[in-house]
Scaffold this active site. Structure first.
Site, PDB file in Angstrom:
ATOM      1  N   GLU A   1     -30.591 -46.416  80.932  1.00  0.00           N
ATOM      2  CA  GLU A   1     -29.879 -45.141  80.872  1.00  0.00           C
ATOM      3  C   GLU A   1     -30.620 -44.066  81.679  1.00  0.00           C
ATOM      4  O   GLU A   1     -31.840 -44.015  81.686  1.00  0.00           O
ATOM      5  CB  GLU A   1     -29.784 -44.735  79.401  1.00  0.00           C
ATOM      6  CG  GLU A   1     -29.105 -43.401  79.131  1.00  0.00           C
ATOM      7  CD  GLU A   1     -29.140 -43.042  77.649  1.00  0.00           C
ATOM      8  OE1 GLU A   1     -28.330 -42.205  77.225  1.00  0.00           O
ATOM      9  OE2 GLU A   1     -29.990 -43.606  76.917  1.00  0.00           O
TER      10      GLU A   1
ATOM     11  N   LYS B   1     -20.437 -42.427  78.600  1.00  0.00           N
ATOM     12  CA  LYS B   1     -20.905 -42.658  77.223  1.00  0.00           C
ATOM     13  C   LYS B   1     -19.985 -41.944  76.243  1.00  0.00           C
ATOM     14  O   LYS B   1     -19.801 -40.727  76.307  1.00  0.00           O
ATOM     15  CB  LYS B   1     -22.337 -42.137  77.101  1.00  0.00           C
ATOM     16  CG  LYS B   1     -23.008 -42.375  75.764  1.00  0.00           C
ATOM     17  CD  LYS B   1     -24.440 -41.824  75.811  1.00  0.00           C
ATOM     18  CE  LYS B   1     -25.232 -42.079  74.545  1.00  0.00           C
ATOM     19  NZ  LYS B   1     -26.611 -41.513  74.662  1.00  0.00           N
TER      20      LYS B   1
ATOM     21  N   CYS C   1     -26.486 -46.831  75.306  1.00  0.00           N
ATOM     22  CA  CYS C   1     -27.406 -46.480  74.217  1.00  0.00           C
ATOM     23  C   CYS C   1     -26.727 -46.302  72.839  1.00  0.00           C
ATOM     24  O   CYS C   1     -26.398 -47.282  72.191  1.00  0.00           O
ATOM     25  CB  CYS C   1     -28.197 -45.232  74.617  1.00  0.00           C
ATOM     26  SG  CYS C   1     -29.800 -45.053  73.757  1.00  0.00           S
TER      27      CYS C   1
END
Length: 249
Positions: free
Chosen positions: A41, A104, A138
């Site tokens: 990330e 995300k 994540c």
């Protein structure tokens, strides 16, 4: 498919230094015949709440140059500026496809990520070497409903800056996402520590098969190498046919 994972000790908010590291990793991966190279990330900055440091509009062109030089497909993390705000992204890029970009969807409110970034809106998948791959970032890993939306993806990739303090959660969740979705999950995490002193080295990058087992890894410095064998992919597909739990969603 030979998959590489770049377990980088990302230089805090220093894109120039990280670009040097990433170019070296591509060189190492080329020598090891890697076909897909996955970075953590926010690959050029580390996880930071300062979009002025994390937003690097040249990310795609930088990775495109390395992909074309080596013919290695890549997944990398970066921040894009959209009308609604800054988005924490994962992108796939190969010599014949991309960039395919995912935003995300679950922001890490525990660390105030929502105050600097806006969420993405939808699941993203693509086909590479005959395998359907989904992109995830994540904190998304904690939300099984997001991974259900990735189905029928066969390799679900998670790029992360996941702290050592919650390393056990990372491992359990990667295994759970693989078992419940009858797929492979690949989690690639950074190493070292960031500018706020958060440690990451205890959270290891892993490739997990549909049975929840870890695929053997070779380590070459910061480069990790897994072989996703054709026979293993076929076993996963055969299991989906034999035990069609996904049809009952």
């Amino acid at each position: 498919m030979i998959i590489g994972g770049a377990a980088l000790d990302i230089a805090w908010e220093d894109p120039a230094k990280n670009m040097e590291k990433i170019a070296d990793i591509f060189d190492q991966a080329f020598k090891k015949h890697v076909e897909l190279l996955v970075f953590p990330e926010m690959s050029l900055s580390g996880f930071s709440l300062n979009p002025e440091k994390t937003c690097t509009p040249y990310s795609d062109s930088f990775f495109d140059g390395l992909v074309r030089k080596t013919s290695i497909a890549a997944v990398y993390g970066h921040v894009e500026r959209e009308e609604s705000g800054y988005v924490n992204c994962a992108s796939f890029l190969s010599t014949d496809l991309g960039p395919v970009t995912y935003g995300k969807r679950k922001l890490f409110t525990y660390a105030d990520e929502h105050e600097s970034y806006v969420p993405g809106r939808q699941a993203i998948s693509l086909i590479h070497q005959g395998i359907e791959i989904s992109l995830n970032v994540c904190y998304d890993l904690r939300f099984p409903e997001l991974f259900r939306e990735n189905v029928p993806a066969e390799l679900m990739v998670v790029i992360a800056n996941w702290p050592s303090a919650r390393a056990r959660h990372w491992e359990v969740l990667l295994r759970a996402r693989a078992v419940e979705n009858q797929c492979f999950t690949l989690g690639v995490n950074r190493t070292g520590s960031d500018g706020k002193g958060v440690e990451y080295g205890g959270t290891k990058s892993m490739l997990i098969d549909h049975n929840g087992d870890e695929v053997e890894v070779e380590k070459v410095g910061e480069l990790l190498i897994w072989e996703l064998k054709d026979e293993a992919v076929e076993r996963m597909r055969a299991w989906r046919r034999k035990f069609p739990a996904l049809e009952d969603m």
